[in-house]
Write an enzyme that holds these catalytic residues in place. Structure first.
Site, PDB file in Angstrom:
ATOM      1  N   SER A 124       0.829  -1.215   0.000  1.00 36.33           N
ATOM      2  CA  SER A 124       0.000   0.000   0.000  1.00 36.33           C
ATOM      3  C   SER A 124       0.860   1.261   0.000  1.00 36.33           C
ATOM      4  O   SER A 124       1.972   1.271   0.555  1.00 36.33           O
ATOM      5  CB  SER A 124      -0.849  -0.032   1.272  1.00 36.33           C
ATOM      6  N   TYR A 148      -1.672  -0.033  10.011  1.00 38.40           N
ATOM      7  CA  TYR A 148      -1.896  -0.763   8.755  1.00 38.40           C
ATOM      8  C   TYR A 148      -0.662  -0.642   7.848  1.00 38.40           C
ATOM      9  O   TYR A 148      -0.124  -1.639   7.358  1.00 38.40           O
ATOM     10  CB  TYR A 148      -3.153  -0.212   8.071  1.00 38.40           C
ATOM     11  N   LYS A 152       2.323  -3.507   6.505  1.00 40.18           N
ATOM     12  CA  LYS A 152       2.700  -3.746   5.102  1.00 40.18           C
ATOM     13  C   LYS A 152       4.213  -3.580   4.921  1.00 40.18           C
ATOM     14  O   LYS A 152       4.860  -4.331   4.199  1.00 40.18           O
ATOM     15  CB  LYS A 152       1.943  -2.776   4.176  1.00 40.18           C
TER      16      LYS A 152
HETATM   17  N1  UFG Z   1     -12.775  11.485   2.167  1.00 43.69           N
HETATM   18  C1  UFG Z   1     -13.744  12.454   2.379  1.00 43.69           C
HETATM   19  N2  UFG Z   1     -14.982  12.024   2.707  1.00 43.69           N
HETATM   20  C2  UFG Z   1     -15.313  10.710   2.850  1.00 43.69           C
HETATM   21  C3  UFG Z   1     -14.327   9.721   2.627  1.00 43.69           C
HETATM   22  C4  UFG Z   1     -13.063  10.156   2.296  1.00 43.69           C
HETATM   23  O1  UFG Z   1     -13.485  13.644   2.280  1.00 43.69           O
HETATM   24  O2  UFG Z   1     -16.489  10.427   3.155  1.00 43.69           O
HETATM   25  C5  UFG Z   1     -11.438  11.917   1.773  1.00 43.69           C
HETATM   26  C6  UFG Z   1     -10.347  11.394   2.683  1.00 43.69           C
HETATM   27  O3  UFG Z   1     -10.204  12.213   3.820  1.00 43.69           O
HETATM   28  C7  UFG Z   1      -9.149  11.399   1.726  1.00 43.69           C
HETATM   29  C8  UFG Z   1      -9.772  11.093   0.354  1.00 43.69           C
HETATM   30  O4  UFG Z   1     -11.165  11.384   0.490  1.00 43.69           O
HETATM   31  O5  UFG Z   1      -8.587  12.675   1.688  1.00 43.69           O
HETATM   32  C9  UFG Z   1      -9.632   9.638  -0.052  1.00 43.69           C
HETATM   33  O6  UFG Z   1     -10.052   8.842   1.046  1.00 43.69           O
HETATM   34  P1  UFG Z   1     -10.289   7.281   0.943  1.00 43.69           P
HETATM   35  O7  UFG Z   1     -10.780   6.815   2.272  1.00 43.69           O
HETATM   36  O8  UFG Z   1     -11.119   6.968  -0.254  1.00 43.69           O
HETATM   37  O9  UFG Z   1      -8.852   6.702   0.642  1.00 43.69           O
HETATM   38  P2  UFG Z   1      -7.474   6.927   1.449  1.00 43.69           P
HETATM   39  O10 UFG Z   1      -6.661   7.864   0.617  1.00 43.69           O
HETATM   40  O11 UFG Z   1      -7.675   7.260   2.868  1.00 43.69           O
HETATM   41  O12 UFG Z   1      -6.922   5.440   1.450  1.00 43.69           O
HETATM   42  C10 UFG Z   1      -5.914   5.001   0.623  1.00 43.69           C
HETATM   43  C11 UFG Z   1      -5.992   3.474   0.571  1.00 43.69           C
HETATM   44  C12 UFG Z   1      -5.600   2.872   1.908  1.00 43.69           C
HETATM   45  C13 UFG Z   1      -4.255   3.436   2.321  1.00 43.69           C
HETATM   46  C14 UFG Z   1      -4.316   4.943   2.385  1.00 43.69           C
HETATM   47  C15 UFG Z   1      -2.945   5.536   2.720  1.00 43.69           C
HETATM   48  O13 UFG Z   1      -7.311   3.048   0.232  1.00 43.69           O
HETATM   49  O14 UFG Z   1      -5.496   1.462   1.750  1.00 43.69           O
HETATM   50  O15 UFG Z   1      -4.684   5.452   1.120  1.00 43.69           O
HETATM   51  O16 UFG Z   1      -3.067   6.890   3.124  1.00 43.69           O
HETATM   52  F1  UFG Z   1      -3.940   2.980   3.555  1.00 43.69           F
END
Ligand code: UFG
Length: 338
Positions: A124, A148, A152
């Site tokens: 990841s 997490y 990894k």
């Molecule tokens: N976000 C919102 N509203 C929501 C959900 C998410 O604003 O309802 C934002 C988050 O704060 C983030 C962006 O949208 O800025 C993307 O969020 P996601 O949850 O879709 O994905 P992440 O970037 O948090 O997650 C990804 C991978 C994980 C990994 C992570 C590392 O899916 O497996 O990046 O930072 F761990």
């Protein structure tokens, strides 16, 4: 050739099985269905004319693994099975170290003993933590900021050591933001709870609420919302097949670590506007504080996998959101029929 896929009933696992079979591999799945869906396996089996063998169990259960290798010659392994909720990993770290690290040690020991030498690992972008530059290449510092990501990274380090000591060949794929659904629309993303931006908002549109909450609008980005690099799950799946082929088919193949992102950043607001455009529904957008542990910008350089494996993307952000919309609008409750 037979490929053992751990966690094959999960989101990326189930899409990868299709890619494997379409590329001439036979697939044996181990999944304990703690978060994967038997319905995903059934759907893939139907599409692929029952070419998949499925074992319900733990990927570190040596008796189960012995039974499988007595029946099939296993040529390689793709290891997806892992817990993957960042927030939960902070609240219950031992659960994550036990499943993602300790059990993977048992799996690797078994593979070493059995002479199974080719391994593709589901890693990841979380291994980078908060990057100091963008786009992030594979030489960027590795400073995970959540448990997490740490699990990894421990496995990646372990793989490096097993290669040096025993010549165990692996490819570790560092996913950025996987999204989208298979083009047929019969498998897609179904997490419980759903925390990811695209499926969470599309689910809300599908049930007629059309709500979106933006976590943070004071980031140092153009519109103040966090920027991510979204990759279509079918492109991601194909990268696993390419990685295995490279390991198995080249006598001189070397272990490697590759980023999997598209080198294109979209802010949360960019994504919400795309969702409105593709679904034709206006979103009710609320702004909330930043989510703990979210970096401002995560965009991958994918130069390395492009140069070394010849990997190219087929899908763009519109394909990602429209395929995900096709899935969610036809599966209001995910795999559970309503
Ligand atoms: N976000 C919102 N509203 C929501 C959900 C998410 O604003 O309802 C934002 C988050 O704060 C983030 C962006 O949208 O800025 C993307 O969020 P996601 O949850 O879709 O994905 P992440 O970037 O948090 O997650 C990804 C991978 C994980 C990994 C992570 C590392 O899916 O497996 O990046 O930072 F761990």
């Amino acid at each position: 050739m037979n490929i053992l896929v751990t966690g094959g009933a999960g989101y990326i696992g189930s899409h990868t099985i299709i890619s494997l079979i379409d590329n001439g591999f036979s697939v044996i799945v181990i999944d304990d269905f703690c978060s994967g869906h038997i319905e995903a396996i059934n759907a893939v089996s139907k599409y692929e004319n029952n070419k998949i063998k499925v074992y319900n169990g733990d990927f570190s259960d040596v008796d189960l693994l012995e039974g499988i290798i007595k029946k099939y010659k296993i040529n390689g392994v793709i290891h997806f099975a892992a817990h993957s909720l960042v927030g939960e990993s902070m609240d219950d770290p031992l659960k994550y170290y036990k499943n993602n690290v300790a059990k993977t040690i048992l799996l690797l020991e078994f593979l070493k003993k059995s002479g199974i030498n080719y391994f593709v690992f589901s890693s990841s972008a979380a291994v980078y933590g908060i990057p100091d530059k963008t786009p992030i290449d594979e030489m960027s510092p590795l400073n995970p900021i959540n448990v997490y990501g740490s699990t990894k990274l421990v496995v990646e380090n372990m793989l490096g050591s097993t290669d040096r000591a025993y010549g165990f060949k692996y490819i570790s794929l560092r996913y950025f933001n996987a999204a989208g659904a298979h083009k047929t629309g019969f498998i897609g993303e179904d997490h419980n709870p759903e925390t990811h931006l695209i499926p969470k908002v599309l689910k809300s549109v599908a049930i007629g609420e059309s709500k979106a909450v933006v976590f943070g609008n004071d980031y140092p980005t153009g519109d103040g919302t966090a920027i991510r690099d979204y990759i279509h799950v079918d492109d991601l799946s194909y990268a696993h097949v390419l990685s295995l082929k490279y390991l198995i088919e080249n006598e001189k193949s070397k272990s490697a670590v590759f980023n999997l992102g598209c080198e294109k950043g979209y802010s949360v607001l960019n994504i919400l506007r795309k969702i409105e455009e593709i679904t034709g529904k206006k979103l009710k957008i609320e702004f909330a504080g930043r989510r703990e542990g979210d970096p401002a910008i995560l965009v991958a350089s994918y130069k390395k996998i492009k140069e070394e494996l010849g990997f190219e993307f087929k899908y763009n952000i519109d394909d990602i959101i429209s395929s995900a919309w096709n899935w969610h609008s036809n599966h209001l409750n995910g795999y559970i029929k309503v």
